[in-house]
Design a protein around this motif. Structure first.
Motif, PDB file in Angstrom:
ATOM      1  N   TRP A  48     -40.333 -21.651  25.531  1.00 39.13           N
ATOM      2  CA  TRP A  48     -39.138 -22.465  25.271  1.00 39.13           C
ATOM      3  C   TRP A  48     -39.372 -23.942  25.567  1.00 39.13           C
ATOM      4  CZ3 TRP A  48     -35.701 -20.771  22.223  1.00 39.13           C
ATOM      5  CH2 TRP A  48     -35.344 -19.422  22.187  1.00 39.13           C
ATOM      6  N   THR A  49     -40.380 -24.281  26.374  1.00 45.94           N
ATOM      7  CA  THR A  49     -40.584 -25.681  26.761  1.00 45.94           C
ATOM      8  C   THR A  49     -41.664 -26.376  25.939  1.00 45.94           C
ATOM      9  OG1 THR A  49     -42.240 -25.169  28.432  1.00 45.94           O
ATOM     10  CG2 THR A  49     -39.939 -25.124  29.139  1.00 45.94           C
ATOM     11  N   CYS A  50     -42.171 -25.686  24.924  1.00 44.02           N
ATOM     12  CA  CYS A  50     -43.221 -26.267  24.067  1.00 44.02           C
ATOM     13  C   CYS A  50     -42.667 -26.445  22.654  1.00 44.02           C
ATOM     14  CB  CYS A  50     -44.436 -25.334  24.010  1.00 44.02           C
ATOM     15  SG  CYS A  50     -45.309 -25.257  25.589  1.00 44.02           S
ATOM     16  N   PRO A  51     -43.333 -27.260  21.829  1.00 47.15           N
ATOM     17  CA  PRO A  51     -42.921 -27.329  20.429  1.00 47.15           C
ATOM     18  C   PRO A  51     -43.159 -25.963  19.759  1.00 47.15           C
ATOM     19  CG  PRO A  51     -44.507 -29.056  20.966  1.00 47.15           C
ATOM     20  CD  PRO A  51     -44.477 -28.116  22.105  1.00 47.15           C
ATOM     21  N   PRO A  52     -42.408 -25.578  18.776  1.00 46.47           N
ATOM     22  CA  PRO A  52     -41.283 -26.329  18.200  1.00 46.47           C
ATOM     23  C   PRO A  52     -39.970 -26.134  18.968  1.00 46.47           C
ATOM     24  CG  PRO A  52     -41.672 -24.339  16.926  1.00 46.47           C
ATOM     25  CD  PRO A  52     -42.734 -24.354  17.989  1.00 46.47           C
ATOM     26  N   ALA A  53     -39.926 -25.200  19.952  1.00 43.91           N
ATOM     27  CA  ALA A  53     -38.642 -24.880  20.605  1.00 43.91           C
ATOM     28  C   ALA A  53     -38.043 -26.091  21.322  1.00 43.91           C
ATOM     29  CB  ALA A  53     -38.844 -23.735  21.594  1.00 43.91           C
ATOM     30  N   ILE A  54     -38.872 -26.984  21.830  1.00 42.26           N
ATOM     31  CA  ILE A  54     -38.388 -28.117  22.610  1.00 42.26           C
ATOM     32  C   ILE A  54     -37.619 -29.131  21.747  1.00 42.26           C
ATOM     33  CG2 ILE A  54     -40.497 -29.525  22.396  1.00 42.26           C
ATOM     34  CD1 ILE A  54     -38.609 -28.942  25.627  1.00 42.26           C
ATOM     35  N   GLY A  55     -37.759 -29.007  20.432  1.00 42.37           N
ATOM     36  CA  GLY A  55     -37.005 -29.898  19.527  1.00 42.37           C
ATOM     37  C   GLY A  55     -37.914 -30.941  18.898  1.00 42.37           C
ATOM     38  N   ALA A  56     -37.394 -31.557  17.849  1.00 35.68           N
ATOM     39  CA  ALA A  56     -38.157 -32.592  17.136  1.00 35.68           C
ATOM     40  C   ALA A  56     -38.355 -33.798  18.049  1.00 35.68           C
ATOM     41  CB  ALA A  56     -37.396 -33.003  15.885  1.00 35.68           C
ATOM     42  N   LEU A  57     -39.354 -34.603  17.716  1.00 33.78           N
ATOM     43  CA  LEU A  57     -39.667 -35.787  18.528  1.00 33.78           C
ATOM     44  C   LEU A  57     -38.433 -36.691  18.689  1.00 33.78           C
ATOM     45  CD1 LEU A  57     -42.356 -36.224  19.821  1.00 33.78           C
ATOM     46  CD2 LEU A  57     -42.982 -37.777  17.978  1.00 33.78           C
ATOM     47  N   GLU A  58     -37.638 -36.770  17.641  1.00 32.00           N
ATOM     48  CA  GLU A  58     -36.434 -37.612  17.676  1.00 32.00           C
ATOM     49  C   GLU A  58     -35.449 -37.106  18.735  1.00 32.00           C
ATOM     50  OE1 GLU A  58     -35.138 -40.771  17.322  1.00 32.00           O
ATOM     51  OE2 GLU A  58     -36.999 -40.539  16.195  1.00 32.00           O
ATOM     52  N   GLU A  59     -35.329 -35.791  18.840  1.00 32.96           N
ATOM     53  CA  GLU A  59     -34.437 -35.213  19.869  1.00 32.96           C
ATOM     54  C   GLU A  59     -34.981 -35.519  21.261  1.00 32.96           C
ATOM     55  OE1 GLU A  59     -33.412 -30.952  19.293  1.00 32.96           O
ATOM     56  OE2 GLU A  59     -34.233 -31.282  17.296  1.00 32.96           O
ATOM     57  N   CYS A  60     -36.298 -35.417  21.421  1.00 31.15           N
ATOM     58  CA  CYS A  60     -36.920 -35.711  22.727  1.00 31.15           C
ATOM     59  C   CYS A  60     -36.701 -37.178  23.083  1.00 31.15           C
ATOM     60  CB  CYS A  60     -38.418 -35.405  22.689  1.00 31.15           C
ATOM     61  SG  CYS A  60     -38.758 -33.657  22.512  1.00 31.15           S
ATOM     62  N   ARG A  61     -36.834 -38.032  22.070  1.00 32.56           N
ATOM     63  CA  ARG A  61     -36.649 -39.476  22.298  1.00 32.56           C
ATOM     64  C   ARG A  61     -35.210 -39.743  22.765  1.00 32.56           C
ATOM     65  NH1 ARG A  61     -39.114 -41.218  17.616  1.00 32.56           N
ATOM     66  NH2 ARG A  61     -41.126 -41.421  18.620  1.00 32.56           N
ATOM     67  N   CYS A 124     -41.942 -17.861  34.628  1.00 34.65           N
ATOM     68  CA  CYS A 124     -41.901 -16.404  34.469  1.00 34.65           C
ATOM     69  C   CYS A 124     -43.294 -15.918  34.078  1.00 34.65           C
ATOM     70  CB  CYS A 124     -40.937 -16.008  33.362  1.00 34.65           C
ATOM     71  SG  CYS A 124     -39.333 -16.789  33.525  1.00 34.65           S
ATOM     72  N   GLU A 125     -43.571 -14.695  34.461  1.00 37.27           N
ATOM     73  CA  GLU A 125     -44.880 -14.141  34.087  1.00 37.27           C
ATOM     74  C   GLU A 125     -45.038 -14.166  32.566  1.00 37.27           C
ATOM     75  OE1 GLU A 125     -46.867 -10.106  35.368  1.00 37.27           O
ATOM     76  OE2 GLU A 125     -45.952 -11.250  37.019  1.00 37.27           O
ATOM     77  N   GLU A 126     -43.931 -13.819  31.887  1.00 35.79           N
ATOM     78  CA  GLU A 126     -43.948 -13.893  30.419  1.00 35.79           C
ATOM     79  C   GLU A 126     -42.680 -14.608  29.954  1.00 35.79           C
ATOM     80  OE1 GLU A 126     -44.582 -10.827  26.791  1.00 35.79           O
ATOM     81  OE2 GLU A 126     -45.377 -10.299  28.759  1.00 35.79           O
ATOM     82  N   CYS A 127     -42.823 -15.641  29.150  1.00 29.54           N
ATOM     83  CA  CYS A 127     -41.658 -16.379  28.662  1.00 29.54           C
ATOM     84  C   CYS A 127     -40.854 -15.480  27.715  1.00 29.54           C
ATOM     85  CB  CYS A 127     -42.123 -17.638  27.924  1.00 29.54           C
ATOM     86  SG  CYS A 127     -40.745 -18.717  27.453  1.00 29.54           S
ATOM     87  N   THR A 128     -39.543 -15.640  27.727  1.00 27.67           N
ATOM     88  CA  THR A 128     -38.677 -14.806  26.871  1.00 27.67           C
ATOM     89  C   THR A 128     -38.714 -15.253  25.406  1.00 27.67           C
ATOM     90  OG1 THR A 128     -36.863 -16.277  27.395  1.00 27.67           O
ATOM     91  CG2 THR A 128     -37.040 -14.263  28.712  1.00 27.67           C
ATOM     92  N   TYR A 129     -39.338 -16.423  25.160  1.00 28.90           N
ATOM     93  CA  TYR A 129     -39.365 -16.976  23.798  1.00 28.90           C
ATOM     94  C   TYR A 129     -40.033 -16.003  22.828  1.00 28.90           C
ATOM     95  CZ  TYR A 129     -40.374 -20.167  19.962  1.00 28.90           C
ATOM     96  OH  TYR A 129     -40.440 -20.764  18.735  1.00 28.90           O
ATOM     97  N   PRO A 130     -39.527 -15.774  21.640  1.00 26.44           N
ATOM     98  CA  PRO A 130     -38.296 -16.333  21.061  1.00 26.44           C
ATOM     99  C   PRO A 130     -37.140 -15.333  21.078  1.00 26.44           C
ATOM    100  CG  PRO A 130     -39.644 -15.454  19.308  1.00 26.44           C
ATOM    101  CD  PRO A 130     -40.339 -15.089  20.618  1.00 26.44           C
ATOM    102  N   ASP A 131     -37.352 -14.189  21.715  1.00 25.70           N
ATOM    103  CA  ASP A 131     -36.385 -13.085  21.546  1.00 25.70           C
ATOM    104  C   ASP A 131     -35.102 -13.245  22.347  1.00 25.70           C
ATOM    105  OD1 ASP A 131     -38.234 -11.801  19.882  1.00 25.70           O
ATOM    106  OD2 ASP A 131     -39.333 -11.109  21.651  1.00 25.70           O
ATOM    107  N   LEU A 132     -35.220 -13.823  23.563  1.00 28.88           N
ATOM    108  CA  LEU A 132     -34.048 -13.949  24.435  1.00 28.88           C
ATOM    109  C   LEU A 132     -33.962 -15.381  24.938  1.00 28.88           C
ATOM    110  CD1 LEU A 132     -34.577 -10.695  26.545  1.00 28.88           C
ATOM    111  CD2 LEU A 132     -32.726 -11.110  24.902  1.00 28.88           C
TER     112      LEU A 132
END
Ligand code: SF4
Length: 178
Positions: A48-61, A124-132
Motif C-alpha cells: 500500500w505504501t509503494c506505487p501505484p497504490a501510493i498515488g500519482a506523483l501529483e497527489e504526492c506533491r 506486517c509480515e505480509e502486506c494486505t495489498y491489494p485484497d484488503l
C-alpha cells in the motif's frame, strides 16, 4: 515542539545524523518513479505504501505541499569491504527499526506526520495489498523514493552529507511534521 527539540530526540533515538528539512526543497521526479516500476526492490504493486497504490506523483506533491517543517535522519555504518553483505544488512535493519520506532514517538506530537524511509512498509509480515485495506494506516511507512525524491538531492539541498567515504553505508529517511 521546536524543530531543534525534534532533532535532539531523533539523535537520542539512535540516528547517526539528523537535520531540519525544508519541505520547499523537495522536488519529485518522474524518473525515480520509473525506477520503482522496474521492480528492483520488490515493492512495486505489492504494498500500500509503494506505487501505484501510493498515488500519482501529483497527489504526492499535493500531500507534501501541506507541510512546512520536517527533519532528515540518517543511519551510517562502516563496512569491512564492499562485499560485506552482513554489515549492509545490519545497518539496514538498524535504520528500519529506529525509523519505525521514531515514527511511533512522533505521531503522539504530530498526528499527521508523513514518514518516508528507505523501502516499502514492513510493519506486517505480509502486506494486505491489494485484497484488503491497510491494517495500520497511521503506522504505515512509505519511502522517499516512492514519493519520487532523489535522496542525495534532498540531503544536499538541506546541507547534509550523503556520502561518508569509502567503506561506509548510509540509509536515509525523512519525517514531514506539520
Ligand atoms: S501496515 Fe501492513 S498492510 Fe499497511 S502498508 Fe504496512 S505492511 Fe501493508
Amino acid at each position: 515542539m521546536t524543530i531543534n527539540e525534534v532533532v535532539l530526540r531523533a539523535l537520542d533515538s539512535g540516528f547517526s545524523f539528523v537535520t531540519p528539512l525544508d519541505p520547499a526543497t523537495i522536488h519529485l521526479r518522474p524518473e525515480v518513479r520509473e525506477m520503482c516500476a522496474s521492480d528492483k526492490c520488490r515493492g512495486y504493486n505489492r504494498n500500500w505504501t509503494c506505487p501505484p497504490a501510493i498515488g500519482a506523483l501529483e497527489e504526492c506533491r499535493e500531500r507534501i505541499s501541506r507541510y512546512k517543517r520536517g527533519i532528515i535522519v540518517q543511519t551510517m555504518g562502516h563496512l569491512e569491504d564492499e562485499f560485506d553483505i552482513e554489515g549492509m544488512g545490519q545497518i539496514s535493519e538498524k535504520h528500519k527499526l529506529n525509523f519505525a520506532q521514531f515514527h511511533d514517538t512522533l505521531i503522539k506530537f504530530f498526528p499527521d506526520v508523513l514518514s518516508l524511509g528507505a523501502g516499502g512498509c514492513t510493519r506486517c509480515e505480509e502486506c494486505t495489498y491489494p485484497d484488503l485495506p491497510c491494517r495500520f494506516p497511521h503506522l504505515a511507512l512509505s519511502s522517499m523514493e516512492a514519493y519520487g525524491m532523489v535522496v542525495s538531492e534532498v540531503c544536499r539541498a538541506n546541507n547534509l552529507l550523503y556520502n561518508y567515504g569509502p567503506s561506509t553505508l548510509v540509509f536515509v529517511g525523512c519525517y514531514l511534521l506539520d
